[in-house]
Structures are given as C-alpha cells and as structure tokens.
Design a protein around this motif. Structure first.
Motif, PDB file in Angstrom:
ATOM      1  N   GLU A   1       0.815  -1.212   0.000  1.00  0.00           N
ATOM      2  CA  GLU A   1       0.000   0.000   0.000  1.00  0.00           C
ATOM      3  C   GLU A   1       0.854   1.272   0.000  1.00  0.00           C
ATOM      4  O   GLU A   1       0.319   2.375  -0.156  1.00  0.00           O
ATOM      5  CB  GLU A   1      -0.954  -0.006   1.196  1.00  0.00           C
ATOM      6  CG  GLU A   1      -1.986  -1.124   1.117  1.00  0.00           C
ATOM      7  CD  GLU A   1      -3.023  -1.056   2.229  1.00  0.00           C
ATOM      8  OE1 GLU A   1      -3.243   0.038   2.787  1.00  0.00           O
ATOM      9  OE2 GLU A   1      -3.610  -2.102   2.543  1.00  0.00           O
ATOM     10  N   GLY A   2       2.155   1.136   0.184  1.00  0.00           N
ATOM     11  CA  GLY A   2       3.050   2.287   0.090  1.00  0.00           C
ATOM     12  C   GLY A   2       2.859   3.327   1.170  1.00  0.00           C
ATOM     13  O   GLY A   2       3.099   4.518   0.947  1.00  0.00           O
TER      14      GLY A   2
ATOM     15  N   GLY B   1      -4.982  -9.050   2.965  1.00  0.00           N
ATOM     16  CA  GLY B   1      -4.017  -8.201   2.279  1.00  0.00           C
ATOM     17  C   GLY B   1      -3.983  -6.778   2.811  1.00  0.00           C
ATOM     18  O   GLY B   1      -3.243  -5.933   2.299  1.00  0.00           O
ATOM     19  N   PHE B   2      -4.726  -6.498   3.870  1.00  0.00           N
ATOM     20  CA  PHE B   2      -4.807  -5.140   4.402  1.00  0.00           C
ATOM     21  C   PHE B   2      -3.541  -4.775   5.180  1.00  0.00           C
ATOM     22  O   PHE B   2      -3.069  -5.542   6.026  1.00  0.00           O
ATOM     23  CB  PHE B   2      -6.012  -4.976   5.329  1.00  0.00           C
ATOM     24  CG  PHE B   2      -7.352  -5.146   4.661  1.00  0.00           C
ATOM     25  CD1 PHE B   2      -7.512  -4.939   3.300  1.00  0.00           C
ATOM     26  CD2 PHE B   2      -8.469  -5.493   5.411  1.00  0.00           C
ATOM     27  CE1 PHE B   2      -8.749  -5.084   2.684  1.00  0.00           C
ATOM     28  CE2 PHE B   2      -9.714  -5.637   4.821  1.00  0.00           C
ATOM     29  CZ  PHE B   2      -9.860  -5.435   3.449  1.00  0.00           C
ATOM     30  N   GLU B   3      -3.030  -3.579   4.926  1.00  0.00           N
ATOM     31  CA  GLU B   3      -1.951  -3.000   5.722  1.00  0.00           C
ATOM     32  C   GLU B   3      -2.445  -1.798   6.515  1.00  0.00           C
ATOM     33  O   GLU B   3      -1.804  -1.371   7.475  1.00  0.00           O
ATOM     34  CB  GLU B   3      -0.800  -2.591   4.808  1.00  0.00           C
ATOM     35  CG  GLU B   3      -0.174  -3.786   4.083  1.00  0.00           C
ATOM     36  CD  GLU B   3       0.806  -3.390   3.000  1.00  0.00           C
ATOM     37  OE1 GLU B   3       1.130  -2.182   2.893  1.00  0.00           O
ATOM     38  OE2 GLU B   3       1.252  -4.274   2.262  1.00  0.00           O
ATOM     39  N   THR B   4      -3.581  -1.255   6.100  1.00  0.00           N
ATOM     40  CA  THR B   4      -4.268  -0.195   6.827  1.00  0.00           C
ATOM     41  C   THR B   4      -5.724  -0.597   6.993  1.00  0.00           C
ATOM     42  O   THR B   4      -6.250  -1.407   6.218  1.00  0.00           O
ATOM     43  CB  THR B   4      -4.209   1.150   6.069  1.00  0.00           C
ATOM     44  OG1 THR B   4      -4.835   0.989   4.788  1.00  0.00           O
ATOM     45  CG2 THR B   4      -2.771   1.611   5.879  1.00  0.00           C
ATOM     46  N   LEU B   5      -6.376  -0.035   8.002  1.00  0.00           N
ATOM     47  CA  LEU B   5      -7.793  -0.304   8.225  1.00  0.00           C
ATOM     48  C   LEU B   5      -8.588   0.989   8.127  1.00  0.00           C
ATOM     49  O   LEU B   5      -8.166   2.034   8.609  1.00  0.00           O
ATOM     50  CB  LEU B   5      -8.018  -0.939   9.596  1.00  0.00           C
ATOM     51  CG  LEU B   5      -7.411  -2.327   9.818  1.00  0.00           C
ATOM     52  CD1 LEU B   5      -7.800  -2.859  11.199  1.00  0.00           C
ATOM     53  CD2 LEU B   5      -7.850  -3.300   8.733  1.00  0.00           C
ATOM     54  N   SER B   6      -9.740   0.887   7.488  1.00  0.00           N
ATOM     55  CA  SER B   6     -10.705   1.975   7.388  1.00  0.00           C
ATOM     56  C   SER B   6     -12.037   1.449   7.901  1.00  0.00           C
ATOM     57  O   SER B   6     -12.197   0.239   8.141  1.00  0.00           O
ATOM     58  CB  SER B   6     -10.842   2.434   5.937  1.00  0.00           C
ATOM     59  OG  SER B   6     -11.346   1.362   5.133  1.00  0.00           O
ATOM     60  N   GLU B   7     -13.014   2.330   8.051  1.00  0.00           N
ATOM     61  CA  GLU B   7     -14.339   1.879   8.473  1.00  0.00           C
ATOM     62  C   GLU B   7     -14.912   0.890   7.465  1.00  0.00           C
ATOM     63  O   GLU B   7     -15.593  -0.072   7.849  1.00  0.00           O
ATOM     64  CB  GLU B   7     -15.261   3.082   8.645  1.00  0.00           C
ATOM     65  CG  GLU B   7     -14.940   3.934   9.858  1.00  0.00           C
ATOM     66  CD  GLU B   7     -15.023   3.147  11.158  1.00  0.00           C
ATOM     67  OE1 GLU B   7     -16.059   2.479  11.381  1.00  0.00           O
ATOM     68  OE2 GLU B   7     -14.062   3.189  11.932  1.00  0.00           O
TER      69      GLU B   7
ATOM     70  N   PRO C   1       1.533 -16.877  11.830  1.00  0.00           N
ATOM     71  CA  PRO C   1       1.252 -17.070  10.397  1.00  0.00           C
ATOM     72  C   PRO C   1       0.163 -16.146   9.844  1.00  0.00           C
ATOM     73  O   PRO C   1      -0.132 -16.199   8.661  1.00  0.00           O
ATOM     74  CB  PRO C   1       0.769 -18.520  10.351  1.00  0.00           C
ATOM     75  CG  PRO C   1       0.019 -18.674  11.643  1.00  0.00           C
ATOM     76  CD  PRO C   1       0.783 -17.855  12.656  1.00  0.00           C
ATOM     77  N   TRP C   2      -0.430 -15.300  10.703  1.00  0.00           N
ATOM     78  CA  TRP C   2      -1.585 -14.517  10.260  1.00  0.00           C
ATOM     79  C   TRP C   2      -1.193 -13.169   9.651  1.00  0.00           C
ATOM     80  O   TRP C   2      -1.948 -12.588   8.888  1.00  0.00           O
ATOM     81  CB  TRP C   2      -2.536 -14.301  11.432  1.00  0.00           C
ATOM     82  CG  TRP C   2      -2.904 -15.588  12.089  1.00  0.00           C
ATOM     83  CD1 TRP C   2      -3.760 -16.545  11.604  1.00  0.00           C
ATOM     84  CD2 TRP C   2      -2.386 -16.096  13.321  1.00  0.00           C
ATOM     85  NE1 TRP C   2      -3.827 -17.604  12.465  1.00  0.00           N
ATOM     86  CE2 TRP C   2      -2.990 -17.365  13.543  1.00  0.00           C
ATOM     87  CE3 TRP C   2      -1.500 -15.618  14.288  1.00  0.00           C
ATOM     88  CZ2 TRP C   2      -2.720 -18.138  14.665  1.00  0.00           C
ATOM     89  CZ3 TRP C   2      -1.219 -16.390  15.403  1.00  0.00           C
ATOM     90  CH2 TRP C   2      -1.829 -17.630  15.574  1.00  0.00           C
ATOM     91  N   PHE C   3      -0.004 -12.690   9.999  1.00  0.00           N
ATOM     92  CA  PHE C   3       0.453 -11.395   9.506  1.00  0.00           C
ATOM     93  C   PHE C   3       1.843 -11.540   8.894  1.00  0.00           C
ATOM     94  O   PHE C   3       2.583 -12.476   9.210  1.00  0.00           O
ATOM     95  CB  PHE C   3       0.520 -10.368  10.648  1.00  0.00           C
ATOM     96  CG  PHE C   3      -0.813 -10.021  11.229  1.00  0.00           C
ATOM     97  CD1 PHE C   3      -1.535  -8.928  10.767  1.00  0.00           C
ATOM     98  CD2 PHE C   3      -1.363 -10.783  12.255  1.00  0.00           C
ATOM     99  CE1 PHE C   3      -2.768  -8.608  11.307  1.00  0.00           C
ATOM    100  CE2 PHE C   3      -2.592 -10.476  12.803  1.00  0.00           C
ATOM    101  CZ  PHE C   3      -3.293  -9.378  12.325  1.00  0.00           C
ATOM    102  N   GLU C   4       2.177 -10.593   8.039  1.00  0.00           N
ATOM    103  CA  GLU C   4       3.495 -10.536   7.416  1.00  0.00           C
ATOM    104  C   GLU C   4       4.120  -9.178   7.717  1.00  0.00           C
ATOM    105  O   GLU C   4       3.469  -8.136   7.575  1.00  0.00           O
ATOM    106  CB  GLU C   4       3.364 -10.730   5.907  1.00  0.00           C
ATOM    107  CG  GLU C   4       4.675 -10.627   5.144  1.00  0.00           C
ATOM    108  CD  GLU C   4       4.472 -10.755   3.645  1.00  0.00           C
ATOM    109  OE1 GLU C   4       5.465 -10.676   2.907  1.00  0.00           O
ATOM    110  OE2 GLU C   4       3.308 -10.931   3.209  1.00  0.00           O
ATOM    111  N   GLN C   5       5.357  -9.172   8.144  1.00  0.00           N
ATOM    112  CA  GLN C   5       6.044  -7.924   8.452  1.00  0.00           C
ATOM    113  C   GLN C   5       6.338  -7.136   7.173  1.00  0.00           C
ATOM    114  O   GLN C   5       6.857  -7.681   6.205  1.00  0.00           O
ATOM    115  CB  GLN C   5       7.354  -8.218   9.182  1.00  0.00           C
ATOM    116  CG  GLN C   5       8.179  -6.994   9.514  1.00  0.00           C
ATOM    117  CD  GLN C   5       9.483  -7.356  10.214  1.00  0.00           C
ATOM    118  OE1 GLN C   5       9.483  -8.166  11.149  1.00  0.00           O
ATOM    119  NE2 GLN C   5      10.583  -6.779   9.787  1.00  0.00           N
ATOM    120  N   THR C   6       6.009  -5.833   7.182  1.00  0.00           N
ATOM    121  CA  THR C   6       6.328  -4.963   6.048  1.00  0.00           C
ATOM    122  C   THR C   6       7.486  -4.023   6.351  1.00  0.00           C
ATOM    123  O   THR C   6       8.178  -3.570   5.434  1.00  0.00           O
ATOM    124  CB  THR C   6       5.107  -4.126   5.629  1.00  0.00           C
ATOM    125  OG1 THR C   6       4.691  -3.308   6.740  1.00  0.00           O
ATOM    126  CG2 THR C   6       3.947  -5.026   5.194  1.00  0.00           C
TER     127      THR C   6
END
Length: 232
Positions: free
Chosen positions: A19-20, A146-152, A177-182
């Motif tokens: 998501e940059g 695939g979310f790196e940010t959350l919105s409503e 295993p549920w998240f990946e470090q960015t």
C-alpha cells in the motif's frame, strides 16, 4: 527548565508495503532529549491496561509545550510526505509510556497487531527515549485480507477474518502465520517516527526481561496522537 526545541536533523520518508504507506523518521529529533527523561522520572505513572487490553504498561502526562512543539514542527513535513496539502491540527494528545507487562500477562488483543484509529488524518508520533535493546515498532500486512491499513469500510471484513485466527504467545515478532512484516523501526535514543494511526502495527519487545517501570531504566517513549483537517 526543559527545552523542547527540535534538532535540525534530517527527516527521511520511506514507503513500505504494497500500500506504500509512509514512515517519516529522524534519528536525532530533539536538542535536549535527556531533559525529557528527567521530566518522566518526576511524573506520576499509572497503569494504562485492563484485563481486555490497552497499552501494556504505564503512562504519564506529557507537557503541553512538548506536544505543541512537535505538532507545529512536524505538520509541514507530514503534509508534504503524505501529500495532504494545506492542513491544520484539530486535536493533539500524548503521554510518556513505559512498557512493563511480561509476556505471560498480555491479553489476546495485546498479542496481535492493531491500529490506533481508522481515521486516515490521525497520525502517531513516536519518540524513543530508550535504546535499541528495547526493540522498536513493527508494521504488518494481514495475510488473509491483504490489508496493511484499516478503514471503516475494511473493518467488517477484517474482523470477520480475524475471528477465526489466533495471536502470538507473547509480544508480536514477525506476526506469522496470520500477519506478514512490512517494516520495522528499531528503538534508538532520541529517534522519532511518524505514521498514520490506521496502519497495522505493534510494539516489538524482544525480551520482557529487560522491562522496568523506572523511566531511566525501562522502555520509555513519548507518544503523541494528532488529528489534522484539510485547511481550505
């Protein structure tokens, strides 16, 4: 009297993840950072957590002059780095924070990445007043969505997916295993990082054995949350 003047250090901006999202960083943020430790050492700290979650440690009030200074100085760089145009601060609050909870005392919420807000105009400004041995802050992508940010708009799908997943056994490391470090920002005395509050992140604490409630010995940070609005 403590000076809250920022040092003329270089601010760097880097985009992370798919998501940059931007991380804005300085390795030498304030001219007299040790004065902040003296202030923290004379401040009354209280637990900031409950059985269901919250910050895993103690918090005390930050001086209003510190909050005002850091918001005034960083408003321009934040606007430029995040392409926000003309902005003005609506609300700013902050606290001295010390992580104190051991691994086995954490709730499930504290053992998973989180966001502080879904408002894309709210920013977290994190000022480390401790050394690299205390870890840092890690940013994540949720693998299933695939979310790196959350919105409503994203929250319902994210919560539904997380309902069938688990959490780490202690403080979050890689998130697997549920998240990946960015990305990961290491703690470093007088290092500062600013990022959107809606980015999935977690404090990285490599060993709870180094934690201490003493501001001079522990994982001390100054945390500011500021919400901006477009200044038309």
């Amino acid at each position: 009297m403590t000076s809250f003047a920022l040092a003329r250090s270089k601010l760097t901006a880097r985009a992370v993840g798919v998501e940059g999202e931007i991380l804005l960083e300085s390795d030498a943020a304030f001219q007299q950072p040790r004065g902040l430790i003296d202030l923290a050492a004379s401040s009354p700290f209280l637990p900031a957590y409950s059985v269901t979650g919250g910050y895993p440690g103690l918090r005390a009030s930050l001086p209003r002059d510190y909050i005002r200074t850091i918001v005034e100085v960083l408003a321009g760089p934040i606007s430029e780095a995040f392409s926000l145009g003309r902005i003005r601060p609506l609300k700013a609050e902050g606290a001295f924070s010390i992580v104190t909870l051991p691994d086995d005392a954490l709730s499930a919420v504290q053992r998973a990445p989180h966001v502080d807000s879904t408002n894309s105009y709210q920013f977290a400004i994190l000022h480390y007043l401790c050394g690299e041995a205390f870890g840092g802050t890690t940013f994540f992508r949720h693998r299933a969505t695939g979310f790196e940010t959350l919105s409503e708009d994203r929250l319902p799908r994210y919560k539904a997916s997380r309902a069938s997943e688990g959490a780490a056994s202690g403080y979050v490391d890689t998130g697997a295993p549920w998240f990946e470090q960015t990305a990961r920002v290491s703690a470093g005395f007088n290092r500062l990082v600013a990022y959107r509050s809606c980015v999935l992140h977690s404090g990285y604490v490599p060993a709870s054995s180094v934690l201490s409630p003493d501001p001079r010995m522990g994982r001390l940070t100054a945390n500011v949350f500021v919400t901006f609005a477009a200044d038309d």
